[in-house]
Structure formats: C-alpha cells, structure tokens
Design a protein around this motif. Structure first.
Motif, mmCIF file in Angstrom:
data_model
loop_
_atom_site.group_PDB
_atom_site.id
_atom_site.type_symbol
_atom_site.label_atom_id
_atom_site.label_comp_id
_atom_site.label_asym_id
_atom_site.label_seq_id
_atom_site.Cartn_x
_atom_site.Cartn_y
_atom_site.Cartn_z
ATOM 1 N N LEU A 11 0.812 -1.134 -0.138
ATOM 2 C CA LEU A 11 0.156 -0.071 -0.052
ATOM 3 C C LEU A 11 0.975 1.194 -0.090
ATOM 4 O O LEU A 11 1.834 1.535 0.887
ATOM 5 C CB LEU A 11 -1.151 -0.144 1.244
ATOM 6 C CG LEU A 11 -1.855 -1.204 1.357
ATOM 7 C CD1 LEU A 11 -2.671 -1.032 2.693
ATOM 8 C CD2 LEU A 11 -2.714 -1.018 0.123
ATOM 9 N N HIS A 12 0.542 2.149 -0.946
ATOM 10 C CA HIS A 12 1.392 3.239 -1.246
ATOM 11 C C HIS A 12 0.551 4.441 -1.492
ATOM 12 O O HIS A 12 -0.586 4.426 -2.001
ATOM 13 C CB HIS A 12 2.197 3.106 -2.302
ATOM 14 C CG HIS A 12 3.020 1.815 -2.603
ATOM 15 N ND1 HIS A 12 4.047 1.519 -1.581
ATOM 16 C CD2 HIS A 12 2.524 0.631 -3.280
ATOM 17 C CE1 HIS A 12 4.296 0.239 -1.921
ATOM 18 N NE2 HIS A 12 3.558 -0.362 -2.889
ATOM 19 N N PHE A 13 0.946 5.683 -0.773
ATOM 20 C CA PHE A 13 0.061 6.903 -0.800
ATOM 21 C C PHE A 13 0.824 7.944 -1.128
ATOM 22 O O PHE A 13 1.871 8.403 -0.511
ATOM 23 C CB PHE A 13 -0.564 7.082 0.591
ATOM 24 C CG PHE A 13 -1.905 7.963 0.217
ATOM 25 C CD1 PHE A 13 -3.267 7.351 0.303
ATOM 26 C CD2 PHE A 13 -1.823 9.189 0.520
ATOM 27 C CE1 PHE A 13 -4.365 7.979 0.103
ATOM 28 C CE2 PHE A 13 -3.030 9.978 0.605
ATOM 29 C CZ PHE A 13 -4.395 9.317 0.308
ATOM 30 N N LEU A 28 1.961 11.360 -11.626
ATOM 31 C CA LEU A 28 3.076 10.026 -11.296
ATOM 32 C C LEU A 28 1.843 8.784 -11.409
ATOM 33 O O LEU A 28 2.062 7.916 -11.868
ATOM 34 C CB LEU A 28 3.227 9.911 -9.865
ATOM 35 C CG LEU A 28 4.345 8.925 -9.402
ATOM 36 C CD1 LEU A 28 3.930 7.732 -9.336
ATOM 37 C CD2 LEU A 28 5.637 8.916 -10.346
ATOM 38 N N LEU A 29 0.815 8.909 -11.103
ATOM 39 C CA LEU A 29 -0.131 7.594 -11.456
ATOM 40 C C LEU A 29 -0.336 7.464 -12.876
ATOM 41 O O LEU A 29 -0.564 6.383 -13.164
ATOM 42 C CB LEU A 29 -1.679 8.005 -10.621
ATOM 43 C CG LEU A 29 -1.809 7.644 -9.231
ATOM 44 C CD1 LEU A 29 -3.237 7.693 -8.983
ATOM 45 C CD2 LEU A 29 -0.955 6.419 -8.585
ATOM 46 N N ASP A 50 -6.769 7.597 -7.957
ATOM 47 C CA ASP A 50 -6.519 8.902 -7.955
ATOM 48 C C ASP A 50 -7.555 9.782 -7.146
ATOM 49 O O ASP A 50 -8.663 10.117 -7.781
ATOM 50 C CB ASP A 50 -6.571 9.253 -9.399
ATOM 51 C CG ASP A 50 -6.041 10.713 -9.552
ATOM 52 O OD1 ASP A 50 -5.336 11.467 -8.381
ATOM 53 O OD2 ASP A 50 -6.129 11.274 -10.476
ATOM 54 N N ASP A 51 -7.444 10.007 -5.898
ATOM 55 C CA ASP A 51 -8.137 10.995 -5.211
ATOM 56 C C ASP A 51 -9.702 10.746 -5.221
ATOM 57 O O ASP A 51 -10.368 11.713 -5.467
ATOM 58 C CB ASP A 51 -7.947 12.484 -5.411
ATOM 59 C CG ASP A 51 -8.267 13.317 -4.188
ATOM 60 O OD1 ASP A 51 -8.523 12.751 -3.323
ATOM 61 O OD2 ASP A 51 -8.347 14.557 -4.789
ATOM 62 N N VAL A 52 -10.208 9.356 -5.337
ATOM 63 C CA VAL A 52 -11.635 9.120 -5.549
ATOM 64 C C VAL A 52 -12.195 8.738 -4.302
ATOM 65 O O VAL A 52 -13.502 8.963 -4.164
ATOM 66 C CB VAL A 52 -11.781 7.848 -6.464
ATOM 67 C CG1 VAL A 52 -11.307 8.581 -7.963
ATOM 68 C CG2 VAL A 52 -11.163 6.701 -6.356
ATOM 69 N N GLU A 80 -4.372 -9.405 -2.029
ATOM 70 C CA GLU A 80 -2.788 -9.091 -2.667
ATOM 71 C C GLU A 80 -2.558 -8.332 -3.527
ATOM 72 O O GLU A 80 -1.434 -8.213 -4.163
ATOM 73 C CB GLU A 80 -2.776 -10.866 -3.447
ATOM 74 C CG GLU A 80 -3.472 -10.854 -4.499
ATOM 75 C CD GLU A 80 -4.984 -11.191 -4.363
ATOM 76 O OE1 GLU A 80 -5.766 -11.681 -5.335
ATOM 77 O OE2 GLU A 80 -5.511 -11.289 -3.314
ATOM 78 N N ALA A 81 -3.470 -7.309 -3.996
ATOM 79 C CA ALA A 81 -3.319 -6.294 -5.017
ATOM 80 C C ALA A 81 -2.530 -5.029 -4.480
ATOM 81 O O ALA A 81 -2.699 -4.773 -3.389
ATOM 82 C CB ALA A 81 -4.632 -5.790 -5.278
ATOM 83 N N GLN A 82 -1.483 -4.722 -5.168
ATOM 84 C CA GLN A 82 -0.740 -3.333 -4.754
ATOM 85 C C GLN A 82 -1.572 -2.395 -5.281
ATOM 86 O O GLN A 82 -2.232 -2.426 -6.193
ATOM 87 C CB GLN A 82 0.361 -3.315 -5.447
ATOM 88 C CG GLN A 82 1.373 -2.255 -5.384
ATOM 89 C CD GLN A 82 2.575 -2.181 -6.160
ATOM 90 O OE1 GLN A 82 2.597 -2.684 -7.208
ATOM 91 N NE2 GLN A 82 3.569 -1.497 -5.339
ATOM 92 N N VAL A 83 -1.537 -1.373 -4.252
ATOM 93 C CA VAL A 83 -2.348 -0.103 -4.258
ATOM 94 C C VAL A 83 -1.709 1.094 -4.204
ATOM 95 O O VAL A 83 -0.818 1.247 -3.292
ATOM 96 C CB VAL A 83 -3.668 0.153 -3.353
ATOM 97 C CG1 VAL A 83 -4.460 1.281 -3.651
ATOM 98 C CG2 VAL A 83 -4.512 -1.313 -3.342
ATOM 99 N N ILE A 84 -1.615 1.916 -5.189
ATOM 100 C CA ILE A 84 -0.819 3.254 -5.258
ATOM 101 C C ILE A 84 -2.214 4.297 -5.274
ATOM 102 O O ILE A 84 -2.812 4.384 -6.233
ATOM 103 C CB ILE A 84 0.020 3.447 -6.226
ATOM 104 C CG1 ILE A 84 0.939 2.398 -6.357
ATOM 105 C CG2 ILE A 84 0.775 4.983 -6.331
ATOM 106 C CD1 ILE A 84 2.118 2.490 -7.721
ATOM 107 N N ALA A 85 -2.129 4.968 -4.238
ATOM 108 C CA ALA A 85 -3.228 5.980 -4.068
ATOM 109 C C ALA A 85 -3.010 7.239 -3.796
ATOM 110 O O ALA A 85 -1.711 7.537 -3.481
ATOM 111 C CB ALA A 85 -4.242 5.646 -2.829
ATOM 112 N N THR A 86 -3.894 8.360 -4.111
ATOM 113 C CA THR A 86 -3.413 9.632 -4.029
ATOM 114 C C THR A 86 -4.562 10.466 -2.998
ATOM 115 O O THR A 86 -5.787 9.836 -2.960
ATOM 116 C CB THR A 86 -3.325 10.656 -5.256
ATOM 117 O OG1 THR A 86 -4.614 10.739 -5.898
ATOM 118 C CG2 THR A 86 -2.310 9.926 -6.075
ATOM 119 N N GLY A 87 -4.195 11.585 -2.469
ATOM 120 C CA GLY A 87 -5.133 12.333 -1.667
ATOM 121 C C GLY A 87 -4.582 13.497 -1.072
ATOM 122 O O GLY A 87 -3.347 13.724 -1.274
#
Length: 358
Positions: free
Chosen positions: A25-27, A39-40, A305-307, A326-333
């Motif tokens: 998990l990455h933010f 970046l996304l 993306d900031d959803v 198991e899913a990798q997540v890259i999120a923004t906010g």
C-alpha cells in the motif's frame, strides 16, 4: 504484479523522480496540482502505452522538453523480475524490456496490467457513448490480441470508406472496404457482447459489496447493428450508402456501439443517484481488475486517484474490503490515509517532487 521502483523524467511537471516502493500500500499526499496524478498517469501508461487522461503524447512531455521517460521495475507472476522502459517523443513512442528494444509495441499492450480509479470515471455512466466504447476497447485489447488486431483493421477500413464518401466514390470502391469492415466488425460485436456478460458477474458482486446489496447491477449492450453476422453489417451499409454519401460519413456500425449501466434493469445514467453512480464506477474498475486477473493470470496494480474521499465512510470501508488482499495499491489524496485501512508507505508531493513522509 508489483511495482517495486518507478522512475520518471520530464513527464508533465515531474522533472525527475524515482520512487522505491515497499510493501503493498502506497499513498501520495499533497495539495492539488502538485503532481500526484501525473505519477499515477505514468504508472498507468505501462498497460496500454497510453494515458488515461490524454490521447496526445505531446501533452505528457514537460514544457520545453523534447522527450519524456518512464522506467518501471516489477515483480511479475509470469515474467518474474523485469523492467519496462518507455520513451515518449512528439508523435512517437519507444519501449524496452530489460535492454531489448520492443520491435512491435502491440507486444507490450496488456502484459503489465494496471487499473485506474479516477474521479473522471463517473462520465462512463452519464457521459458520451464514445467514452464507454473506448474503455471497453482498451479493456479487451489489453487481454485479446485478436480483438486488438480486428479493432485496428476495422478502423483503418472505416477511415478509408469515410475518405471515399467525401470523394463521392463509386459503389464498387465503397463495397470493397465494407467487406473488410464486416469481417472484423462482427468479431468486435461478438467479443463485446461476451465480455460485458462476463464482466457483469464481477460488477454485480462488487456493487453488492460496496452498496450493501441495495439493488442488482448489470450492463445493457446496445449494438448499433443487432444481428451478429457479417451479412447483416453489409446489408446495413448497402442500404445506407445514399445517406452516408450525403453525410460524408459512415453513420452505422460497431463504431457506434454503446452499453448502459443498469440498476434494477433501469438505466443508471437517468435514475441513479450520485452515490449510486460512484459505487457503480468503482465496481466497474474492480470488475476490470478481475477480468485482467482471469485473462492474463496477473494481479493488476490498482491506481486510485483521489476518488475515495468522495465516498461516505461506510461505502469507503466497504470498497477497501472489496479490494483483493494481494493487490498492490497506489493511491493519492490531499490528506494522509486512515491507518485503520492498513500500513501505508506515504510520499509527500510538492511541485513535482516526491519525498518520504516523516
């Protein structure tokens, strides 16, 4: 699939950045307009070699620059540890797997699946048919090389027919391209119908989870020419030649197909609330991820993306519980993520620069 390192140069407002990603998990946190979505966008580019925001490569290259680059190191279920490098120039794209230049870019499409959750996704429910067709074509092209080839061949022939219509060309010339369009058009229609039927199962499950089984969800496929045969397409184009010559454009065919989101068998764009529409598009993306996983045997990286800030707390928690563990997540906010959702690796973003949060 897991992205372990992503390096970006001269991509929109990112002059140069390299992120080492640890864990799942990455933010990316920061004010609006700092570069989080950029970046996304770069990370999502590896799936279909195109942006989820713009079809024009020139807009992706930093102002005053001549070239942008994206390099991604991945752990991949099929290919093991691998690196994909992409270079973007005005009007051109190049790709390398490890140190070998890819001779045909189509060989890369779909091998490295990502799924983007964007606030723009609501337009898939209530926007134009073109946006929905584009989403469906990209999803199928990423998992089916035959579909991708048929789509390319159909649109090349369509472009030629439209050019002939503008020249008042004789029927024989139009008919020659109609034969090519019919051959490939029937492939598109059949594949779209089958895919939407399969995707509907995962859409229904995801929506039931996020919306707490409030109402049954699904799709309604609206093929422009309902009969799935080359003959039916040929008859449609033959009957419409006079009109098409007057319009100087091909009015009917798979390039006019559409599909609707349904709730209780009613069109969601007309009857669904804002909250229901948000839940539907999140469910669509989860269904897309399940489709990629089933077709490619690869778990897609999820790019959010900031959803999630647009959801109420209950639906936000239900969404996270629906994401594959198991899913990798890259999120923004604009604010740091809730620690109750998991252990996040957090990067602060400012003016196109990325730093580890303290």
């Amino acid at each position: 699939m897991q992205i372990r390192r992503i390096a970006v140069q001269q991509f929109r407002n990112i002059g140069g950045a390299a992120l080492e990603l640890e864990g799942r998990l990455h933010f990316l946190v920061g004010s609006n307009g700092q570069g989080k979505t950029n970046l996304l966008e770069a990370a999502g580019f590896i799936t279909a070699l195109r942006s989820f925001r713009s079809a024009d490569v020139k807009t992706l290259i930093s102002h005053g620059g001549n070239e942008a680059a994206i390099a991604v190191d991945m752990e991949h279920e099929v290919e093991g540890e691998t690196q994909l490098t992409i270079k973007l120039k005005p009007g051109a794209k190049e790709a390398w797997l490890e140190a070998t230049k890819v001779s045909r870019l189509a060989e890369v499409i779909g091998r490295f699946p990502t799924v983007v959750f964007s606030s723009q996704d609501q337009q898939l429910v209530r926007g134009s048919p073109g946006g929905r067709r584009r989403w469906l074509d990209l999803t199928l092209s990423a998992t089916d090389g035959g579909y991708f080839k048929a789509l390319q061949a159909y649109h090349r022939a369509l472009t030629e027919r439209n050019a002939l219509l503008k020249q008042d060309a004789p029927v024989a010339q139009l008919a020659a391209f109609e034969q090519v369009m019919a051959e490939h058009g029937v492939v598109l229609v059949r594949a779209r119908r089958e895919a939407l039927a399969a995707l509907a199962h995962d859409l229904t499950e995801a929506y039931a989870h996020i919306a707490d089984r409030a109402e049954p969800a699904g799709f309604g496929y609206a093929a422009d020419v309902e009969v799935e045969s080359a003959e039916a397409l040929l008859e449609k184009w033959a009957a419409g030649r006079r009109r098409d010559l007057a319009l100087r454009s091909t009015a009917n065919g798979p390039h006019r197909d559409d599909f609707d989101f349904l709730l209780h068998d009613r069109e969601a764009k007309s009857f669904a609330s804002e909250g229901q529409q948000r839940a539907l598009v999140l469910s669509l993306r989860l269904a897309q991820a399940a489709w990629f996983r089933a077709k490619r045997q690869v778990q897609p990286v999820l790019l959010a993306d900031d959803v999630l800030g647009e959801l109420d707390p209950v639906r936000r928690d239900r969404f996270w519980s629906a994401v594959p563990k198991e899913a990798q997540v890259i999120a923004t906010g604009t604010t740091a993520p809730d620690e109750s959702l998991g252990r996040w690796q957090v990067f602060t973003v400012r003016d196109g620069s990325f730093g580890a949060a303290e």
